[in-house]
Design a protein around this motif. Structure first.
Motif, PDB file in Angstrom:
ATOM      1  N   ASP A  70       0.830  -1.210   0.000  1.00  0.00           N
ATOM      2  CA  ASP A  70       0.000   0.000   0.000  1.00  0.00           C
ATOM      3  C   ASP A  70       0.863   1.258   0.000  1.00  0.00           C
ATOM      4  N   PHE A  71       1.954   1.219   0.754  1.00  0.00           N
ATOM      5  CA  PHE A  71       2.868   2.376   0.800  1.00  0.00           C
ATOM      6  C   PHE A  71       3.450   2.630  -0.589  1.00  0.00           C
ATOM      7  N   PHE A  72       3.901   1.563  -1.247  1.00  0.00           N
ATOM      8  CA  PHE A  72       4.483   1.676  -2.596  1.00  0.00           C
ATOM      9  C   PHE A  72       3.476   2.267  -3.571  1.00  0.00           C
ATOM     10  N   GLU A  73       2.254   1.754  -3.549  1.00  0.00           N
ATOM     11  CA  GLU A  73       1.244   2.231  -4.497  1.00  0.00           C
ATOM     12  C   GLU A  73       0.863   3.680  -4.209  1.00  0.00           C
ATOM     13  N   ASP A  74       0.850   4.070  -2.949  1.00  0.00           N
ATOM     14  CA  ASP A  74       0.566   5.468  -2.612  1.00  0.00           C
ATOM     15  C   ASP A  74       1.652   6.389  -3.161  1.00  0.00           C
ATOM     16  N   VAL A  75       2.901   5.966  -3.048  1.00  0.00           N
ATOM     17  CA  VAL A  75       4.005   6.778  -3.570  1.00  0.00           C
ATOM     18  C   VAL A  75       3.915   6.888  -5.086  1.00  0.00           C
ATOM     19  N   VAL A  76       3.648   5.770  -5.754  1.00  0.00           N
ATOM     20  CA  VAL A  76       3.561   5.767  -7.225  1.00  0.00           C
ATOM     21  C   VAL A  76       2.479   6.730  -7.712  1.00  0.00           C
ATOM     22  N   LYS A  77       1.358   6.786  -6.982  1.00  0.00           N
ATOM     23  CA  LYS A  77       0.252   7.661  -7.385  1.00  0.00           C
ATOM     24  C   LYS A  77       0.627   9.140  -7.268  1.00  0.00           C
ATOM     25  N   GLN A  78       1.577   9.467  -6.393  1.00  0.00           N
ATOM     26  CA  GLN A  78       1.872  10.872  -6.092  1.00  0.00           C
ATOM     27  C   GLN A  78       3.181  11.376  -6.691  1.00  0.00           C
ATOM     28  N   THR A  79       3.895  10.516  -7.398  1.00  0.00           N
ATOM     29  CA  THR A  79       5.186  10.942  -7.946  1.00  0.00           C
ATOM     30  C   THR A  79       5.219  10.793  -9.462  1.00  0.00           C
ATOM     31  N   GLN A  80       6.103  11.574 -10.082  1.00  0.00           N
ATOM     32  CA  GLN A  80       6.289  11.493 -11.530  1.00  0.00           C
ATOM     33  C   GLN A  80       7.328  10.431 -11.892  1.00  0.00           C
ATOM     34  N   MET A  81       8.013   9.916 -10.895  1.00  0.00           N
ATOM     35  CA  MET A  81       9.050   8.907 -11.138  1.00  0.00           C
ATOM     36  C   MET A  81       8.411   7.588 -11.554  1.00  0.00           C
ATOM     37  N   LYS A  82       9.081   6.872 -12.441  1.00  0.00           N
ATOM     38  CA  LYS A  82       8.553   5.591 -12.909  1.00  0.00           C
ATOM     39  C   LYS A  82       8.601   4.548 -11.782  1.00  0.00           C
ATOM     40  N   PRO A  83       7.596   3.662 -11.751  1.00  0.00           N
ATOM     41  CA  PRO A  83       7.534   2.655 -10.680  1.00  0.00           C
ATOM     42  C   PRO A  83       8.799   1.814 -10.540  1.00  0.00           C
ATOM     43  N   LYS A  84       9.477   1.538 -11.665  1.00  0.00           N
ATOM     44  CA  LYS A  84      10.702   0.729 -11.601  1.00  0.00           C
ATOM     45  C   LYS A  84      11.792   1.422 -10.796  1.00  0.00           C
ATOM     46  N   LYS A  85      11.797   2.755 -10.808  1.00  0.00           N
ATOM     47  CA  LYS A  85      12.772   3.499 -10.011  1.00  0.00           C
ATOM     48  C   LYS A  85      12.273   3.682  -8.579  1.00  0.00           C
ATOM     49  N   VAL A  86      10.956   3.836  -8.421  1.00  0.00           N
ATOM     50  CA  VAL A  86      10.377   3.985  -7.083  1.00  0.00           C
ATOM     51  C   VAL A  86      10.650   2.742  -6.239  1.00  0.00           C
ATOM     52  N   ILE A  87      10.531   1.566  -6.864  1.00  0.00           N
ATOM     53  CA  ILE A  87      10.702   0.311  -6.117  1.00  0.00           C
ATOM     54  C   ILE A  87      12.099   0.226  -5.512  1.00  0.00           C
ATOM     55  N   GLY A  88      13.092   0.809  -6.190  1.00  0.00           N
ATOM     56  CA  GLY A  88      14.449   0.817  -5.648  1.00  0.00           C
ATOM     57  C   GLY A  88      14.528   1.584  -4.342  1.00  0.00           C
ATOM     58  N   LYS A 109       3.565   0.906   8.070  1.00  0.00           N
ATOM     59  CA  LYS A 109       2.543   1.756   8.683  1.00  0.00           C
ATOM     60  C   LYS A 109       3.126   2.626   9.786  1.00  0.00           C
ATOM     61  N   GLU A 110       4.258   2.221  10.327  1.00  0.00           N
ATOM     62  CA  GLU A 110       4.892   2.970  11.425  1.00  0.00           C
ATOM     63  C   GLU A 110       6.040   3.846  10.935  1.00  0.00           C
ATOM     64  N   SER A 111       6.224   3.940   9.634  1.00  0.00           N
ATOM     65  CA  SER A 111       7.350   4.694   9.070  1.00  0.00           C
ATOM     66  C   SER A 111       7.265   6.178   9.433  1.00  0.00           C
ATOM     67  N   PRO A 112       8.375   6.773   9.894  1.00  0.00           N
ATOM     68  CA  PRO A 112       8.383   8.215  10.175  1.00  0.00           C
ATOM     69  C   PRO A 112       8.316   9.054   8.897  1.00  0.00           C
ATOM     70  N   ILE A 113       8.562   8.423   7.758  1.00  0.00           N
ATOM     71  CA  ILE A 113       8.449   9.117   6.465  1.00  0.00           C
ATOM     72  C   ILE A 113       7.131   8.710   5.826  1.00  0.00           C
ATOM     73  N   SER A 114       6.254   9.653   5.583  1.00  0.00           N
ATOM     74  CA  SER A 114       4.962   9.351   4.957  1.00  0.00           C
ATOM     75  C   SER A 114       5.149   9.112   3.463  1.00  0.00           C
ATOM     76  N   SER A 115       4.174   8.456   2.855  1.00  0.00           N
ATOM     77  CA  SER A 115       4.231   8.224   1.407  1.00  0.00           C
ATOM     78  C   SER A 115       4.211   9.558   0.664  1.00  0.00           C
ATOM     79  N   PHE A 116       3.529  10.558   1.222  1.00  0.00           N
ATOM     80  CA  PHE A 116       3.461  11.879   0.591  1.00  0.00           C
ATOM     81  C   PHE A 116       4.840  12.531   0.563  1.00  0.00           C
ATOM     82  N   PHE A 117       5.561  12.502   1.685  1.00  0.00           N
ATOM     83  CA  PHE A 117       6.888  13.111   1.746  1.00  0.00           C
ATOM     84  C   PHE A 117       7.882  12.376   0.846  1.00  0.00           C
TER      85      PHE A 117
END
Length: 544
Positions: free
Chosen positions: A393-411, A429-437
């Motif tokens: 869920d965290f990965f998919e939230d980041v992908v939705k909010q960034t212009q970076m390609k998913p293959k680079k996001v996964i790294g 879910k406990e990450s101090p870094i949110s998917s938005f940031f």
């Protein structure tokens, strides 16, 4: 590629002689039970091989607001004996009332595990006397369980390489509904045992797996896949730390071609990591015992996680007579499908197998395939995303909010975020870094506002959880890329003037040396120079 069991062969890797410490550090694995199903002998050649056999019985607590046969609430860590009805305490004259939600959860689980759902199943009494079982018997399904003859496919790393996965299958013998018992709390200081009946009567599904596995790695992978399926279905939260998923492992060893050996049962394993250790230790222990001239006892053992070994609990040589008998207070459990559903029936009072089947969610295997297809990531990455709590869920939230390609996001998700999470024993879910940031940071990198090294610095600052945005950190630390072309050209020229030897080498045909000049420029700019742009400027100046 599908296979049942690993067919692994274990060879002696321990010195002859009985006894010895039970510390796991003093026992070496006799074979590397790998996903290919092969064996890697570690001892002397010519020694007799051993084939381990592992079967599992898994008790999953059903996610339900009330217990299996009473209206008592189900709640973890409630005050002792605060959630106990008259029926739970087995007061005379109380009768069981079957919880429909528990039945639906068992049917759903059976369908997800490719089982045949019995339209007619029966309840039985299993008699044994223990303080946390007030009635003196447990209501279970020994003769005709709710689901039978299923299968579970799971995947393993081949030779410990995430890039090479192999799929195996374990048969599911049956799934049965049954009551949980209460909890005994032993107070050694006062030499007494206290009983908490909050758990008594909570609905369980017992999933019985056939002995198709051969090592701890396979057992752990199968249970993890089952855990994911239960959580996806919502039939069980399957949180092992809260006792919602408990595993009993039946283990034996024998020479290939000979009858199975005497098995031991390791009870109540509450961690997937401990399951792998317990199974591998017990295999080693039995091999050592047999090769030193001893015999393996048919006994129940427990896994001591501190010592890393199994310890005896009680022997099973004299088989306990549970005196199974039909439960007289419960009629047969009748289920229906679309064809057998009677007309004019109240649909809220019956369980329709087809209705449940139509509403099954995508299972983990389907979700992994969709992740690969939708985002173009590697199959092994999809396994990691699914296996780590909340990471998909965290990965998919980041992908939705960034212009970076998913293959680079996964790294960034797997190399940076996950490594930090594991170091600090946190979930996504406990990450101090949110998917938005994180998405905001990746956008800065993708747009060329910062370099990759600067992005790493910003990530470290974000991990501190001080609430600063990536852009605020960039400005505060002066990490923006230098956009002034003339300034970059001056810095590049200074690097060329300082390194005449490297310049001569480059002009002599050794183009790799230009990387040294790029490094000098990046050092001079504290990582604020775009390396591609720097390379272009250097190449242009060196060709003049």
């Amino acid at each position: 590629m599908a296979a049942r069991g690993c067919g692994g062969v274990w060879r002696r890797a321990l010195q002859r002689g009985r006894g010895g410490s039970c510390s796991a550090s003093r026992l070496r694995r006799a074979v590397a039970c790998n996903a290919r199903g092969g064996a890697v002998p570690l001892g002397q050649s010519g020694l007799a091989p051993w084939a381990p056999i592992v079967g599992l019985e898994i008790h999953a607590q059903i996610t339900s607001n009330s217990k299996l046969f009473s209206g008592s609430q189900v709640q973890f860590a409630a005050p002792p004996n605060s959630l106990v009805s008259f029926f739970d305490a087995s007061l005379p004259g109380t009768l069981p009332v079957l919880n429909k939600r528990c039945v639906e959860a068992a049917v759903m689980t059976g369908l997800a595990l490719n089982c045949t759902i019995n339209k007619k199943s029966l309840f039985d009494r299993k008699h044994y006397f223990y303080a946390d079982l007030p009635a003196g018997y447990q209501i279970t399904q020994q003769r005709v369980p709710i689901a039978v003859n299923g299968s579970l496919s799971y995947s393993l790393c081949k030779d410990n390489k995430m890039s090479q996965m192999v799929t195996k299958t374990v048969r599911i013998k049956q799934i049965q509904l049954e009551q949980d018992s209460g909890k005994s709390l032993h107070d050694d200081a006062r030499s007494q045992t206290l009983i908490d009946l909050n758990r008594a009567g909570v609905g369980l599904m017992e999933v019985v797996m056939e002995p198709d596995m051969c090592c701890g790695e396979e057992a752990a992978a199968a249970v993890r896949e089952l855990q994911l399926i239960l959580q996806t279905l919502g039939s069980s939260q399957a949180i092992m730390a809260e006792g919602q998923l408990r595993v009993d492992a039946n283990i034996s060893v024998h020479h290939p071609g000979e009858p199975y050996g005497v098995r031991t049962e390791v009870k109540n394993i509450n961690s997937i990591r401990f399951l792998a250790k317990a199974v591998d230790y017990e295999i080693q222990r039995q091999i050592k015992e047999l090769e030193s001239g001893g015999t393996v006892l048919n006994e129940t053992r427990a896994f001591d996680s501190k010592l890393g070994c199994t310890v005896p609990m009680r022997d099973k040589e004299g088989k306990q007579d549970y005196r199974f008998m039909p439960e007289p207070n419960l009629p047969p459990l009748i289920l229906y499908d679309a064809k057998s559903l009677p007309a004019n029936v109240n649909h809220q009072q019956v369980v329709n197998i087809d209705w449940i089947h139509e509403r099954l969610p995508d299972l983990p295997s389907v979700k992994r395939a969709k992740l690969v297809e939708l985002y173009g990531i590697l199959p092994e990455h999809s396994f990691t995303l699914m296996n780590e709590d909340g990471l998909m869920d965290f990965f998919e939230d980041v992908v939705k909010q960034t212009q970076m390609k998913p293959k680079k996001v996964i790294g960034w998700i797997l190399s940076d975020l996950l490594s930090h999470l594991k170091q600090n024993s946190l979930t996504a879910k406990e990450s101090p870094i949110s998917s938005f940031f994180l998405a905001d940071l990746l956008n800065l990198l993708e747009n060329g506002d910062i370099s990759s090294s600067a992005a790493k610095q910003v990530f470290e600052e974000l991990w501190k959880g001080e609430g600063k945005t990536p852009l605020e950190i960039v400005k505060e630390k002066q990490l923006e890329l230098i956009q002034d072309q003339e300034e970059l050209e001056q810095i590049c020229q200074a690097a060329i003037d300082e390194r005449e030897k490297e310049v001569m080498a480059i002009k002599g045909g050794n183009e790799k040396v230009i990387n040294k000049l790029i490094g000098l420029v990046r050092k001079a700019t504290r990582g604020r120079a775009n390396p591609l742009l720097v390379k272009q400027i250097l190449e242009k100046k060196l060709s003049e």
